[in-house]
Every structure is written in structure tokens, then in C-alpha cells.
Design a protein around this motif. Sequence first.
Motif, PDB file in Angstrom:
ATOM      1  N   GLU A  22     -95.648   8.734 -37.981  1.00  0.00           N
ATOM      2  CA  GLU A  22     -96.819   8.785 -38.847  1.00  0.00           C
ATOM      3  C   GLU A  22     -97.179  10.259 -39.040  1.00  0.00           C
ATOM      4  O   GLU A  22     -97.521  10.946 -38.079  1.00  0.00           O
ATOM      5  N   PRO A  33    -101.646   4.508 -43.210  1.00  0.00           N
ATOM      6  CA  PRO A  33    -100.767   5.421 -42.482  1.00  0.00           C
ATOM      7  C   PRO A  33     -99.633   5.885 -43.385  1.00  0.00           C
ATOM      8  O   PRO A  33     -99.046   5.093 -44.129  1.00  0.00           O
ATOM      9  N   LEU A  86     -95.961   7.123 -43.426  1.00  0.00           N
ATOM     10  CA  LEU A  86     -94.836   7.050 -42.511  1.00  0.00           C
ATOM     11  C   LEU A  86     -93.609   7.739 -43.099  1.00  0.00           C
ATOM     12  O   LEU A  86     -93.330   7.631 -44.294  1.00  0.00           O
TER      13      LEU A  86
END
Length: 310
Positions: A54, A66, A68
Motif C-alpha cells: 500500500e 488504499p 496498491l
Amino acid sequence: MNTAPDSYPIGTPGSPWGDAERAEWLSRQTRQRSYEAEVLSVIERLRPRFGVEEYGRMDYGSDSYPLLAIRSRDWNDDLPVVLVTGGVHGYETSGVHGALQFVDQHALEYADRVNLLVAPCVSPWAYERIHRWNPNAIDPNRSFYENSPAEESAALMQLVAPIRDRALMHIDLHETTDTDETEFRPALAARDGKPFTPGGIPDGFYLVDDSENPQPEFQQAVIAAVEKVTHIAPADDNNEIIGSPVVAHGVIEYPLKQLGLCASITNAPYKTTTEVYPDSPRATPEQCNTAQAVAVCAAIDYVLAQWQDS
């Protein structure tokens, strides 16, 4: 193809938007798909084979996303670095899913030859709302510069900073859609208080090279591979694609850094931006995703051959 509206429904023609107009625009945006179900769940399934990290989190009101990135598990500093980005414009679906398809189906083929860093969905809020901008009516793909006003862009630049000077290649996966002409270009003109000039949407795949450091043989290697999957956009009557001169089959050029485009965020000698046309009657969603994945493979194959010969 749908035609553009005579005037955009927000704001006063000729006057740039203020806070009230931006708030009205934001109030019209609705979630239409799920970043968690369609993107994060796919990345989770890749964890057994790749590193997942993340690199930031976008908090917009009650929504939290988030950010990623996927990277080679056995990172080797003796190998070149390849950067793949998708979903800088959240509505450009095959950019996201093409990046994920590449990782799932092809990335391990390069495990001992390159270090891969993949950010498959740079703009998750826009992905869910099938939009070009972030909630502040800012285009992340015009915001890759110091002190960026777009959190998505700033987070990606921070992720990439350690490999900025080591990257051999960066491929940024995009689409050109009919809604560019019917929604996003009219909205941009309205936001900036400028007149909207109707244009055309090219039917097919094309690439955007860096006019400051063009790599025509690299671009043509990608075009040749993609042409086996989907058709390449022809030049219009002015020998242009979206207003830019066609410099080779399926290729135009932009000054990437000057425009603050995502493909400018490294000093990689090889850079390209893909543009898939998902609204073509000659292309399916599966073809569009595959075209993106094939483009990534062809780009890596070309630069690896150059690197090994150097």
C-alpha cells in the motif's frame, strides 16, 4: 457515435468554475462499480506470487481507498526496472484490467529478467464513478509535477521516486472513448471557461511517444504486437489523431513532462502511453484488456533486447 452537447449543464459559458460549480459537479457523481470487488480482490489473489504494498490512501469524505502496487517478489538490483501504470483516468477500464491481466498471465515470465513495479489503478475514486477527474475536478494525468494538486499523482510520484533514475521503461495504459467527446472534453471546457471545439474519436489503438525523446522503433514494436489483437487507429484527413500529427503508423507525440503526464514520472529512456478504443464495434472488452497486456509484453521484450545488447 454520440454528439457533444451544445453547452455543459454546469457553470456559465466563458467563466471558469468556482467552488459552487465544483460542488455542483461533485454532487452529480455517483458510484457505479466497486474498486474493492473488481480491483482489490484481484490484487489479493496475486499476493501468493508477487509483492503487494500500500503506497498511499485516498480519503475523500466517507470514502477511503488504499492505493496498491504490485512488484517483483525477488527484487534484484542488477536487473533493469520496468514500470507499468493503469487507471490514472479511472474511467479507462482496460488500463486497469489490462495491467492486472499482464501481471496474472505474463509477469512471472520476466521474473529473472526485470524488476516489475505495477500500479494498476492510480485513481480508484474515479474508477468507481467512471470518471476522468478526481473529486476536486482535477485531472490526475495533467498533474504529475512537484507539489501536485492531485493526491493520486503525488502518491504515485512518491512510490516511483526510488526508481526514477533506474527505470528502463514506463508504459502507461489508457483509453480514448466516445465519452471523451460527449462528456469529458465539454466538462473541461466548461470548468476552464473556454469554448468547446468538437473533435473526433479515432477508431482503434494508438500510442503516444515522448516528443522530447522519441523512440520510434520501440513504439513500432508495440504497434506490431497489438495489431495482431486489435486494429490500429488510422490518421484522419489531416494526417492527425486527436489533433496531433501522426509521426508513424499508430503513433503521435506529446511533450510528456511539459504537460504533466504520468509517462513523464521517470527518466526511463523508453516511454509510451497506450490508447485503446473500447467503443469500437470491432473490439470487445476482452480484446481491449488483451491489447493492453500484449502492449506491456511487447514493450518489455523490446527494451530487454536493447539492454542485453548494450
